[in-house]
Design an enzyme around this catalytic site. Structure first.
Site, PDB file in Angstrom:
ATOM      1  N   CYS A  49       0.843  -1.198   0.000  1.00  0.00           N
ATOM      2  CA  CYS A  49       0.000   0.000   0.000  1.00  0.00           C
ATOM      3  C   CYS A  49       0.880   1.250   0.000  1.00  0.00           C
ATOM      4  CB  CYS A  49      -0.912   0.008   1.233  1.00  0.00           C
ATOM      5  SG  CYS A  49      -2.094  -1.363   1.305  1.00  0.00           S
ATOM      6  N   ASP A  72      21.515   3.598  28.927  1.00  0.00           N
ATOM      7  CA  ASP A  72      21.369   4.831  29.681  1.00  0.00           C
ATOM      8  C   ASP A  72      21.784   4.518  31.115  1.00  0.00           C
ATOM      9  OD1 ASP A  72      20.395   7.429  30.503  1.00  0.00           O
ATOM     10  OD2 ASP A  72      18.680   6.354  31.352  1.00  0.00           O
TER      11      ASP A  72
END
Length: 717
Positions: free
Chosen positions: A17, A415
């Protein structure tokens, strides 16, 4: 001049699509480039002065898609599509079960066959209609994907059954069989997989809205007459003076012109402690005033703030993150045309020898036995089984596609605050004697500051409700009590009160290692210190060692200062540390690491990690982290245990091994069975395969793939 515009596209159900929109719009006059992302239902077009936006929108609508006016409208459209998939799956599952029950019970009759035909027709042409429409589009664009395989297998089984029902006299007696249940059940299983996929995608797309909601919608603007007026944050102008009270988020980027406050910048910088900001200091939209009162002079337009830039980079990163090409789809481009060609050749050869009926049935047997379902189930069933195992072990895999690449990773970036550490301030050590510590603990109990809570938690046994104080909180510095006879705070507080700190080797060493220092003065004399730090998670070191054994290089990426980051890294055995970086710098750092390594994993928990999470090949978020981080993450660790990172990598490796086994079985099966169905054994052994046995073989092939995939649920690490 080139302008860039972005549309939200509704109605896309597959990559084809997106490809059709991209190719069609690019042909329009004035369109310089066209990029359409099926992953986040967006389209980005670069246009010159000759482009007409209305023509572009009309072209998209003519292709059968819609253009949402905003993100909320796009989400509503996606929710409707998900509900439609769910309803069609339920209908298909119920009707398919009825078909199987009716096929296995009672004697054959016209009424029974008519009932089966009616039920199967609903499943095929209502519940499974989208597969056929997409298959037609794929064939037109010469892009043979899994929709073609699904449509081919189900329609041939249905078509043969329909021919047997409508023209039984044309079918030999020993070949009058109906295969309505087979075609219906294939549609049911594929709808289930599609529903689960779309539901995961819908949840994964909520991060943009969460980020947009981070900044306050209104702001208090200070007028020349001293009155404050509430206005929309989007209407703020440069040089406006904005009032931010205690407990409120900062609505703009600007410079403090008066007042002072402790600002929680963790959303943007990753700093674990609030930072005291006063006149002349810069503050950013989205940060939080935790203690104080400030007036801010706006220095940037609302669409140019650091938060707005993060949102823009995040949106761009989403559109650039290409979906992984599935191996089965690639094979299907060759496999499907080959099967059709073999079926045609089979019919022609049998016809050449004068047996058109046998030729037709053999050709149908080839198409049925080709087993598109085995090839189509090879990947999704294995992934679903792997995801089921992960869910039971508190690892939420939101994006199944990463199962195909996570085992290739050779770099894991972490982190610090909230990921490798608990994000909780704790007391590491102190040189205060018990009597002085008791005094300080009871004083700190009067404050709600995170450091105060950490000191109280360090020695809760020293709490004495009978001790009373005249308490004063000094923002950005600390606490004063009993007319400054007791001082607890930073170096600036003691200097303000004229008290000299005795900098011993012990204090200097603690500072050098990255500890935060709280100084204590009693009766106007320096009495000692309290060293604080973020607490490292218990399983962090074990996880880093496990990753190294897998050949993965651990890296720390944090907004904290270099000394604090080095302290944590040395404790865990992490050699590479990138510290003192803002979210945009994290994004750049991840991209640089991607150029050095095959695949990069990023593990984070905060809003400030959003860009890094999106930039990484594989993003892992902690469940205790921000909603934005969890929405973006491909994987969410429900128990916040870092050991699950290594488990997820091992699971992906086993899953990919299973997928390869499934595909190998599907290929070997087809290599052997297709020639048999075509009739190559007939000249020598007089054996010919009927569509009934072809369907049985197809079922066995699919069952083998499913059973092989289910073994993943028994894995133990």
């Amino acid at each position: 001049m080139i302008n860039k515009v972005k549309f939200n596209i509704t109605g896309m159900t597959c990559v084809n699509c997106a490809n059709s929109i991209e190719k069609s719009v690019k042909k329009l006059n004035g369109v310089v480039s066209s990029k359409v992302s099926f992953a986040d239902s967006s389209a980005v077009f670069e246009l010159d002065q000759n482009a007409d936006l209305s023509l572009i929108k009309n072209k998209i609508k003519k292709l059968g898609f819609g253009v949402a006016q905003n993100y909320d409208e796009l989400q509503i459209s996606k929710q409707k599509n998900l509900a439609n998939l769910r309803n069609k799956f339920i209908i298909s599952a119920v009707l398919s079960s009825l078909i199987m029950i009716f096929e296995m019970s009672g004697e054959a009759s016209f009424a029974k066959s008519l009932g089966l035909l009616g039920l199967a027709s609903i499943v095929i042409f209502y519940c499974g209609l989208s597969f056929y429409t997409h298959a037609i589009s794929s064939v037109k664009s010469l892009n043979f994907d899994m929709n073609v395989l699904i449509s081919l297998g189900t329609f041939m089984a249905y078509g043969y059954s329909l021919a047997t029902f409508l023209a039984p006299n044309l079918i030999p007696e020993n070949m009058k069989y109906l295969y309505f249940s087979g075609s219906a059940m294939i549609i049911t299983f594929v709808l289930l997989g599609k529903f689960l996929e779309e539901r995961s995608k819908l949840k994964a797309g909520n991060y943009i809205k969460s980020l947009m909601d981070l900044s306050p919608k209104t702001a208090l603007v200070l007028k020349p007459d001293g009155q404050s007026l509430s206005v929309l944050a989007s209407e703020l102008k440069i040089n406006d003076i904005v009032v931010v009270k205690n407990g409120y988020n900062v609505p703009c980027d600007g410079v403090i012109v008066s007042g002072g406050a402790e600002i929680d910048t963790s959303a943007l910088s990753g700093e674990s402690l609030p930072v005291f900001k006063s006149a002349g200091d810069l503050v950013h939209a989205g940060t939080l005033n935790t203690n104080g009162y400030i007036n801010i002079k706006v220095t940037k337009e609302p669409n140019d703030t650091l938060l707005a830039q993060i949102l823009e980079l995040l949106a761009n990163a989403s559109s650039q993150k290409m979906p992984i090409s599935r191996l089965a789809d690639k094979v299907a481009n060759i496999f499907v045309p080959s099967v059709i060609l073999i079926a045609i050749i089979t019919f022609l050869v049998w016809g050449f020898f004068g047996d058109l009926t046998r030729g037709l049935l053999s050709a149908i047997s080839v198409l049925i036995i080709s087993c598109p379902c085995a090839l189509g189930l090879a990947t999704p069933i294995a992934i679903i089984s792997g995801i089921s195992w992960s869910a039971k072990n508190a690892i939420l895999i939101k994006n199944p596609e990463i199962m195909e690449i996570i085992h290739l990773a050779n770099c894991a970036v972490f982190d610090k605050t909230g990921t490798l550490t608990k994000g909780e301030i704790s007391v590491a050590k102190t040189n205060l004697n018990t009597q002085d510590l008791k005094l300080i603990v009871n004083l700190e109990k009067l404050s709600e500051h995170p450091i105060s809570k950490a000191i109280v938690d360090y020695a809760p046994n020293l709490i004495d409700k009978d001790i009373k104080f005249e308490f004063e909180n000094i923002p950005g510095m600390g606490i004063s009590a009993n007319s400054s006879q007791i001082l607890v705070g930073n170096e600036a507080l003691l200097k303000l009160k004229g008290i000299k700190i005795q900098m011993s080797d012990e204090i200097n060493e603690a500072l050098e290692r990255g500890f935060g220092m709280i100084y204590v003065a009693l009766n106007s004399k320096f009495s000692g210190y309290i060293a604080i730090s973020d607490t490292i998670k218990e399983d962090a070191k074990q996880t880093i060692e496990a990753l190294k054994e897998l050949g993965i290089t651990p890296v720390m990426l944090t907004g904290d200062n270099q000394k604090t980051a080095n302290l944590v890294a040395q404790s865990l055995g992490i050699e590479k540390v990138i510290a003192g970086v803002l979210p945009s710098d994290k994004y750049k750092a991840i991209n640089e690491l991607k150029s050095e390594h095959k695949k990069v994993i990023f593990v984070g928990d905060g809003i400030n990690d959003a860009l890094a999470l999106k930039a990484a090949d594989i993003s892992i978020a902690m469940s205790s982290g921000s909603d934005i981080a969890k929405d973006i993450g491909d994987i969410v660790l429900i128990k916040n245990d870092l050991s699950s990172v290594a488990n997820a990598i091992n699971l992906a490796s086993k899953t990919m091994q299973t997928i390869k086994e499934n595909l190998a079985w599907a290929f070997i099966y087809n290599i052997i069975c297709i020639p048999v169905a075509a009739g190559v054994l007939y000249p020598v052994f007089g054996l010919v395969l009927t569509p009934m046995y072809a369907a049985f073989a197809m079922s066995i092939s699919s069952l083998s793939v499913v059973l092989n995939s289910l073994k993943l649920r028994l894995l133990k690490f």
